[in-house]
Design an enzyme around this catalytic site. Structure first.
Site, PDB file in Angstrom:
ATOM      1  N   LYS A 178       0.846   4.037  -2.779  1.00  0.00           N
ATOM      2  CA  LYS A 178       0.488   5.465  -2.428  1.00  0.00           C
ATOM      3  C   LYS A 178       1.543   6.623  -2.634  1.00  0.00           C
ATOM      4  O   LYS A 178       1.270   7.700  -3.065  1.00  0.00           O
ATOM      5  CB  LYS A 178       0.000   5.580  -0.995  1.00  0.00           C
ATOM      6  CG  LYS A 178      -1.495   4.620  -0.600  1.00  0.00           C
ATOM      7  CD  LYS A 178      -2.283   5.362  -1.870  1.00  0.00           C
ATOM      8  CE  LYS A 178      -3.801   4.922  -1.382  1.00  0.00           C
ATOM      9  NZ  LYS A 178      -4.927   5.425  -2.444  1.00  0.00           N
ATOM     10  N   TYR A 218       0.870  -1.322   0.212  1.00  0.00           N
ATOM     11  CA  TYR A 218       0.029  -0.044   0.104  1.00  0.00           C
ATOM     12  C   TYR A 218       0.962   1.382  -0.066  1.00  0.00           C
ATOM     13  O   TYR A 218       0.683   2.161  -0.616  1.00  0.00           O
ATOM     14  CB  TYR A 218      -0.761  -0.158   1.283  1.00  0.00           C
ATOM     15  CG  TYR A 218      -2.024   0.935   1.389  1.00  0.00           C
ATOM     16  CD1 TYR A 218      -2.895   0.969   0.368  1.00  0.00           C
ATOM     17  CD2 TYR A 218      -1.803   2.004   2.542  1.00  0.00           C
ATOM     18  CE1 TYR A 218      -3.921   1.990   0.821  1.00  0.00           C
ATOM     19  CE2 TYR A 218      -3.024   3.087   2.713  1.00  0.00           C
ATOM     20  CZ  TYR A 218      -3.837   2.902   1.584  1.00  0.00           C
ATOM     21  OH  TYR A 218      -4.675   3.985   1.812  1.00  0.00           O
TER      22      TYR A 218
HETATM   23  N1  LIG Z   1     -10.055   6.074   4.948  1.00  0.00           N
HETATM   24  C1  LIG Z   1      -8.991   6.724   5.146  1.00  0.00           C
HETATM   25  O1  LIG Z   1      -8.618   7.262   6.240  1.00  0.00           O
HETATM   26  C2  LIG Z   1      -8.013   6.839   3.940  1.00  0.00           C
HETATM   27  C3  LIG Z   1      -6.600   7.122   4.401  1.00  0.00           C
HETATM   28  C4  LIG Z   1      -5.629   7.071   3.328  1.00  0.00           C
HETATM   29  C5  LIG Z   1      -6.160   6.902   2.192  1.00  0.00           C
HETATM   30  N2  LIG Z   1      -7.507   6.558   1.656  1.00  0.00           N
HETATM   31  C6  LIG Z   1      -7.559   6.136   0.544  1.00  0.00           C
HETATM   32  O2  LIG Z   1      -9.066   6.846   0.145  1.00  0.00           O
HETATM   33  C7  LIG Z   1      -9.598   6.058  -0.929  1.00  0.00           C
HETATM   34  C8  LIG Z   1     -10.974   5.474  -0.428  1.00  0.00           C
HETATM   35  O3  LIG Z   1     -11.107   4.709   0.571  1.00  0.00           O
HETATM   36  P1  LIG Z   1     -12.126   4.605   1.686  1.00  0.00           P
HETATM   37  O4  LIG Z   1     -11.494   4.641   2.970  1.00  0.00           O
HETATM   38  O5  LIG Z   1     -13.273   5.458   1.365  1.00  0.00           O
HETATM   39  O6  LIG Z   1     -12.481   2.939   1.317  1.00  0.00           O
HETATM   40  P2  LIG Z   1     -13.759   2.189   1.083  1.00  0.00           P
HETATM   41  O7  LIG Z   1     -13.627   0.928   1.298  1.00  0.00           O
HETATM   42  O8  LIG Z   1     -15.169   2.776   1.804  1.00  0.00           O
HETATM   43  O9  LIG Z   1     -13.967   2.706  -0.404  1.00  0.00           O
HETATM   44  C9  LIG Z   1     -13.448   2.145  -1.408  1.00  0.00           C
HETATM   45  C10 LIG Z   1     -14.134   1.514  -2.625  1.00  0.00           C
HETATM   46  O10 LIG Z   1     -13.362   1.376  -3.748  1.00  0.00           O
HETATM   47  C11 LIG Z   1     -13.987   0.495  -4.405  1.00  0.00           C
HETATM   48  N3  LIG Z   1     -12.962  -0.316  -5.390  1.00  0.00           N
HETATM   49  C12 LIG Z   1     -11.994  -1.173  -4.697  1.00  0.00           C
HETATM   50  N4  LIG Z   1     -11.423  -1.656  -5.509  1.00  0.00           N
HETATM   51  C13 LIG Z   1     -11.897  -1.089  -6.785  1.00  0.00           C
HETATM   52  C14 LIG Z   1     -11.505  -1.478  -8.488  1.00  0.00           C
HETATM   53  N5  LIG Z   1     -10.850  -2.340  -8.476  1.00  0.00           N
HETATM   54  N6  LIG Z   1     -12.404  -0.772  -9.439  1.00  0.00           N
HETATM   55  C15 LIG Z   1     -13.085   0.136  -8.719  1.00  0.00           C
HETATM   56  N7  LIG Z   1     -13.429   0.261  -7.345  1.00  0.00           N
HETATM   57  C16 LIG Z   1     -12.926  -0.376  -6.429  1.00  0.00           C
HETATM   58  C17 LIG Z   1     -14.546  -0.585  -3.276  1.00  0.00           C
HETATM   59  O11 LIG Z   1     -15.787  -1.279  -3.900  1.00  0.00           O
HETATM   60  C18 LIG Z   1     -15.282   0.708  -2.492  1.00  0.00           C
HETATM   61  O12 LIG Z   1     -16.487   0.955  -2.690  1.00  0.00           O
HETATM   62  C19 LIG Z   1      -8.705   4.746  -1.149  1.00  0.00           C
HETATM   63  O13 LIG Z   1      -7.646   4.787  -2.365  1.00  0.00           O
HETATM   64  C20 LIG Z   1      -7.689   4.537   0.038  1.00  0.00           C
HETATM   65  O14 LIG Z   1      -6.576   3.948  -0.097  1.00  0.00           O
HETATM   66  C21 LIG Z   1      -8.066   6.336   2.743  1.00  0.00           C
END
Ligand SMILES: NC(=O)c1ccc[n+]([C@@H]2O[C@H](COP(=O)([O-])OP(=O)(O)OC[C@H]3O[C@@H](n4cnc5c(N)ncnc54)[C@H](O)[C@@H]3O)[C@@H](O)[C@H]2O)c1
Length: 333
Positions: A168, A164
């Site tokens: 990232k 990851y």
């Molecule tokens: N939540 C956090 O604190 C946090 C921190 C750093 C980065 N992020 C990043 O933010 C983004 C959103 O994360 P989140 O926390 O909302 O997660 P989440 O799991 O709630 O949402 C992610 C969505 O992406 C979809 N997805 C996964 N693989 C896919 C693919 N191959 N094609 C299309 N859709 C796909 C999933 O079905 C899901 O609905 C991610 O990139 C995550 O790495 C989140």
């Protein structure tokens, strides 16, 4: 509807849940026509369902907005191209590309399988590239575009997340270069490192890992800080970056969580330098000089989470012992 994005066409990947869902709803509220992409997969990328994307499209339509669902995976170049084609076929253009889809497959480096490595790289780094490339082909012709990529503080180093963090931090490098490639076409490209309570961040497993590496008190502090941060808190920055008002903002990386928004010094600057006048360094000389200069003071165990200086308690955010909330909040006129 407020109308900051009136007439604009936005694609958001992974928009069926979490942070992407919040982006889709707010962009629609701001007048954008939205392609809601979501594979509807598990937290670890297993399985798929049309449910999440379909539900958000229905929600947007119910509030009077325009949206279309796409259920493809960003990991596949053909399916990524089809996401962009959906926007063009349905709404005629692509103004905003938000690369947000994400999964996790955490494992300590020596136990990580090829499959865990590949899938996480595919979703985050390759997915961001495939969608960005396809969107840039349209944006170049239009002479307009806004790309917002989703990185993470994990990129700076986080225990058990070698796949990851590699993906990232790769996204940060990709962002810096796309910003330069696309500048003359009036296309901006920025990245965010969000923190929000979603199924990716609020799990007992993660808490347990942090408890083991940081101790009970800090792990609990971390959990509380994340629980106080909602996906909706991330969206205003992304909407700003997606708007015409952010025309001069490109190649930047932002930290976004709760009431806290910060821009990173980027690219990272050299912090210490040694120069040998009149020659080049030999190994023998460096063995002598480096511990006294460049590497002086190193040797403490690395923290499990690199961004350890950023903490939040009831009094607000702190970075290296300095209260950030006061420092970061401009006087509101
Ligand atoms: N939540 C956090 O604190 C946090 C921190 C750093 C980065 N992020 C990043 O933010 C983004 C959103 O994360 P989140 O926390 O909302 O997660 P989440 O799991 O709630 O949402 C992610 C969505 O992406 C979809 N997805 C996964 N693989 C896919 C693919 N191959 N094609 C299309 N859709 C796909 C999933 O079905 C899901 O609905 C991610 O990139 C995550 O790495 C989140």
């Amino acid at each position: 509807m407020p109308g900051l994005l009136n007439g604009r066409v936005a694609i958001i990947t992974g928009a069926g849940r979490g942070i992407g869902r919040a982006h889709a709803l707010e962009m629609a509220r701001q007048g954008a026509k939205v392609v809601v992409n979501d594979l509807g997969t598990g937290r670890d990328g297993a399985g798929n369902s049309q449910g999440p994307a379909g539900e958000i499209v229905a929600e947007i339509k119910k509030m009077g907005g325009q949206a279309v669902a796409n259920y493809g995976s960003v990991t596949d170049p053909e399916q990524a191209n089809a996401i962009i084609k959906t926007a063009v076929d349905t709404f005629g253009r692509v103004d905003i590309m938000v690369n947000n889809a994400g999964i996790l497959r955490d494992r300590i480096v020596f136990n990580m399988s090829d499959e865990e490595w590949d899938l996480v790289l595919k979703v985050h780094l390759y997915g961001t590239f495939y969608c960005t490339r396809a969107a840039c082909r349209i944006m170049k012709e239009q002479g307009y575009g806004r790309i917002i990529n989703t990185s993470s503080i994990a990129g700076m180093g986080q225990l058990g997340q070698v796949n990851y963090s590699a993906a990232k931090e790769g996204i940060v490098g990709l962002t810096r270069t796309v910003a330069r490639d696309m500048a003359r076409f009036n296309v901006t490209c920025n990245a965010i490192r969000p923190v929000a309570a979603t199924r990716l961040t609020v799990t007992d497993e993660l808490y347990e890992m942090r408890r083991k590496s940081m101790g009970e008190e800090k792990a609990m502090q971390w959990r509380k800080a994340i629980e106080a941060a909602s996906p909706e808190d991330i969206t205003p920055v992304v909407v700003f970056l997606a708007s015409e008002q952010a025309a001069n903002v490109t190649g930047c990386v932002f930290d976004v969580r709760s009431d806290f928004v910060a821009r990173y010094e980027d690219p990272p600057r050299l912090c210490k330098t040694i120069v040998k006048t009149g020659g080049k360094w030999s190994v023998e000389e460096l063995i002598e000089v480096m511990p006294k200069t460049l590497t002086a003071g190193l040797g403490e165990p690395l923290p499990a989470v690199a961004v350890k200086q950023l903490t939040c308690d009831a009094k607000g955010w702190e970075f290296d012992g300095k209260k950030l909330t006061e420092a970061a909040t401009p006087p509101v006129k």
